[in-house]
Design a protein around this motif. Structure first.
Motif, PDB file in Angstrom:
ATOM      1  N   GLN A  55       0.830  -1.211   0.000  1.00 54.94           N
ATOM      2  CA  GLN A  55       0.000   0.000   0.000  1.00 54.94           C
ATOM      3  C   GLN A  55       0.868   1.266   0.000  1.00 54.94           C
ATOM      4  O   GLN A  55       0.538   2.252  -0.650  1.00 54.94           O
ATOM      5  N   ALA A  56       1.997   1.219   0.698  1.00 52.48           N
ATOM      6  CA  ALA A  56       2.845   2.417   0.781  1.00 52.48           C
ATOM      7  C   ALA A  56       3.467   2.745  -0.586  1.00 52.48           C
ATOM      8  O   ALA A  56       3.658   3.919  -0.930  1.00 52.48           O
ATOM      9  N   TYR A  57       3.770   1.701  -1.378  1.00 51.98           N
ATOM     10  CA  TYR A  57       4.299   1.919  -2.734  1.00 51.98           C
ATOM     11  C   TYR A  57       3.219   2.593  -3.588  1.00 51.98           C
ATOM     12  O   TYR A  57       3.455   3.578  -4.269  1.00 51.98           O
ATOM     13  N   ARG A  58       1.990   2.060  -3.478  1.00 56.07           N
ATOM     14  CA  ARG A  58       0.860   2.632  -4.227  1.00 56.07           C
ATOM     15  C   ARG A  58       0.648   4.094  -3.813  1.00 56.07           C
ATOM     16  O   ARG A  58       0.524   4.986  -4.661  1.00 56.07           O
ATOM     17  N   ASN A  59       0.638   4.346  -2.498  1.00 55.53           N
ATOM     18  CA  ASN A  59       0.381   5.715  -2.014  1.00 55.53           C
ATOM     19  C   ASN A  59       1.475   6.691  -2.464  1.00 55.53           C
ATOM     20  O   ASN A  59       1.189   7.829  -2.805  1.00 55.53           O
ATOM     21  N   THR A  60       2.723   6.216  -2.449  1.00 53.79           N
ATOM     22  CA  THR A  60       3.836   7.079  -2.881  1.00 53.79           C
ATOM     23  C   THR A  60       3.639   7.484  -4.337  1.00 53.79           C
ATOM     24  O   THR A  60       3.812   8.648  -4.704  1.00 53.79           O
ATOM     25  N   LEU A  61       3.260   6.501  -5.157  1.00 58.27           N
ATOM     26  CA  LEU A  61       3.082   6.809  -6.582  1.00 58.27           C
ATOM     27  C   LEU A  61       1.887   7.728  -6.814  1.00 58.27           C
ATOM     28  O   LEU A  61       1.952   8.652  -7.628  1.00 58.27           O
ATOM     29  N   ILE A  62       0.798   7.486  -6.082  1.00 56.36           N
ATOM     30  CA  ILE A  62      -0.383   8.348  -6.246  1.00 56.36           C
ATOM     31  C   ILE A  62      -0.003   9.786  -5.885  1.00 56.36           C
ATOM     32  O   ILE A  62      -0.318  10.737  -6.595  1.00 56.36           O
ATOM     33  N   ARG A  63       0.722   9.949  -4.788  1.00 57.27           N
ATOM     34  CA  ARG A  63       1.143  11.285  -4.341  1.00 57.27           C
ATOM     35  C   ARG A  63       2.040  11.938  -5.398  1.00 57.27           C
ATOM     36  O   ARG A  63       1.817  13.065  -5.813  1.00 57.27           O
ATOM     37  N   MET A  64       3.017  11.168  -5.861  1.00 58.24           N
ATOM     38  CA  MET A  64       4.022  11.765  -6.741  1.00 58.24           C
ATOM     39  C   MET A  64       3.468  12.014  -8.158  1.00 58.24           C
ATOM     40  O   MET A  64       3.676  13.085  -8.729  1.00 58.24           O
ATOM     41  N   ILE A  65       2.736  11.033  -8.701  1.00 54.58           N
ATOM     42  CA  ILE A  65       2.206  11.215 -10.067  1.00 54.58           C
ATOM     43  C   ILE A  65       1.104  12.281 -10.035  1.00 54.58           C
ATOM     44  O   ILE A  65       1.002  13.111 -10.951  1.00 54.58           O
ATOM     45  N   GLY A  66       0.295  12.282  -8.958  1.00 53.50           N
ATOM     46  CA  GLY A  66      -0.758  13.304  -8.841  1.00 53.50           C
ATOM     47  C   GLY A  66      -0.136  14.694  -8.781  1.00 53.50           C
ATOM     48  O   GLY A  66      -0.562  15.616  -9.499  1.00 53.50           O
ATOM     49  N   GLN A  67       0.909  14.838  -7.967  1.00 49.73           N
ATOM     50  CA  GLN A  67       1.582  16.142  -7.854  1.00 49.73           C
ATOM     51  C   GLN A  67       2.184  16.558  -9.195  1.00 49.73           C
ATOM     52  O   GLN A  67       2.134  17.719  -9.593  1.00 49.73           O
TER      53      GLN A  67
END
Ligand code: 3HC
Length: 328
Positions: A41-53
């Motif tokens: 989940q932390a890998y998914r959340n990191t990507l969502i944060r970074m790609i969203g930003q």
């Protein structure tokens, strides 16, 4: 472009030690992680944060330059600027699509941008009062973006890595048009040269801030590098950018606004590089926290666009529903 079937799906994984070790082994073997693969989940959340930003940055980044489309000094410059701003819109769309493959919706990402929960790049909170700003943005901002984004073409998450290939090709055109614009100004009259120097003075330090806080203050770098999302640290990329850009300024007769800038033979494992002055990190955090010169205008413009576009989204959904009903 990508499947959006995972939006809102239950993507929970049982994160046993064995699962985490297997996942890390795939990363270490340079395998790409794809949307349907199990992932922490932390890998998914990191990507969502970074790609969203990243997606928000591309879209908000259309505003400072869009400001000059109607005032470009020639048809050639107008065409290039229009194409560039349009490219940035396209980048935002690929990136929102890439983030959607992780289970987050575009509506959710937009709400987080408008509420201030999601960030976008600090650089787009500076104003563009002169035409030379358009040159400085292309040369420096897109130049910094390329330095940061070429390694992202090797990111471990497949959809992000693949989206970045085209983005980087287009950013490369943007950087060249900006540098060529600055070069033309430095070959012009005294006022034009002064305008180019003034734009460099204002954009240089904010461009260095784009790479993020120093490694010692970067919360996410270590883990993101372990997962091969990031391939270089913030400071490594910043150094590469300084080393590549200083000779470009010299070539067109501009002076970097940094009295501490000097060549150092011992940097970069003896290959040499530039020492540079202290970055004003207080300014960086002020801007990131919403108190930069243009933060309020940028969010106001995005909010207006989102509200004005509501009828288009509603009409598209109604049309899609009608098509589906007709097909059934
Ligand atoms: N502006 C705003 N926030 C920033 C920032 C910046 N320049 N640099 C870092 N931050 C934020 C981070 O998001 C993080 O906050 P969060 O936890 O709330 O998300 C915090 O500061 C600490 O930073 P870290 O170094 O720990 O964060 P990262 O490891 O994510 O590194 C990054 C930051 C280097 C920007 C990285 O996220 C990245 O490479 N992102 C992808 C590329 C991107 O988003 N580029 C933005 C520019 S867009 C662009 O270039 C458009 C083009 O058209 C010019």
């Amino acid at each position: 472009m990508y499947s959006q079937g995972l939006i809102g799906a239950d993507t929970a994984t049982k994160e046993t030690a064995e699962f985490l070790a297997e996942f890390q082994a795939r990363i270490d073997a340079e395998e790409k992680i794809e949307p349907n693969d199990p992932m922490p989940q932390a890998y998914r959340n990191t990507l969502i944060r970074m790609i969203g930003q990243h997606a928000h940055s591309e879209i908000v980044g259309m505003l400072p330059e869009g400001n000059w489309i109607t005032r470009a000094p020639s048809l050639r410059r107008k065409v290039a600027l229009l194409a560039k701003v349009q490219d940035e819109g396209g980048h935002g769309l690929y990136l929102y699509s890439a983030a959607e493959t992780l289970g987050v919706s575009r509506e959710q990402m937009t709400e987080e941008l408008l509420s201030g929960k999601a960030k976008y790049s600090s650089i787009f909170n500076y104003p563009t009062p002169t035409w030379a700003d358009i040159g400085a943005i292309g040369w420096l901002v897109d130049g910094a973006a390329i330095m940061n984004q070429v390694p992202l073409c090797r990111c471990s998450y497949g959809p992000y890595a693949r989206a970045m290939i085209r983005v980087c090709k287009e950013e490369s055109f943007h950087q060249r048009q900006g540098y060529e614009l600055m070069k033309s100004l430095t070959e012009g009259n005294e006022d034009q040269k002064a305008m180019a120097q003034d734009a460099l003075n204002r954009w240089w330090w904010p461009s260095l801030m784009m790479f993020g806080p120093p490694d010692s203050d970067s919360q996410h770098s270590d883990q993101s590098m372990k997962w091969k999302i990031k391939r270089f640290s913030n400071d490594e990329l910043r150094q590469k950018f300084v080393d590549a850009t200083v000779p470009q300024a010299e070539l067109i007769g501009l002076t970097m606004p940094d009295p501490d800038l000097k060549w150092n033979n011992s940097l970069n494992n003896g290959a040499g590089g530039y020492d540079f002055g202290e970055i004003d990190w207080d300014e960086f955090w002020r801007v990131v926290k919403g108190h930069g010169m243009m933060n309020k205008d940028r969010i106001r413009a995005r909010k207006k666009a989102w509200e004005d576009g509501a009828w288009v989204r509603e009409a598209s959904l109604a049309y899609a529903a009608k098509q589906k009903a007709n097909a059934a």
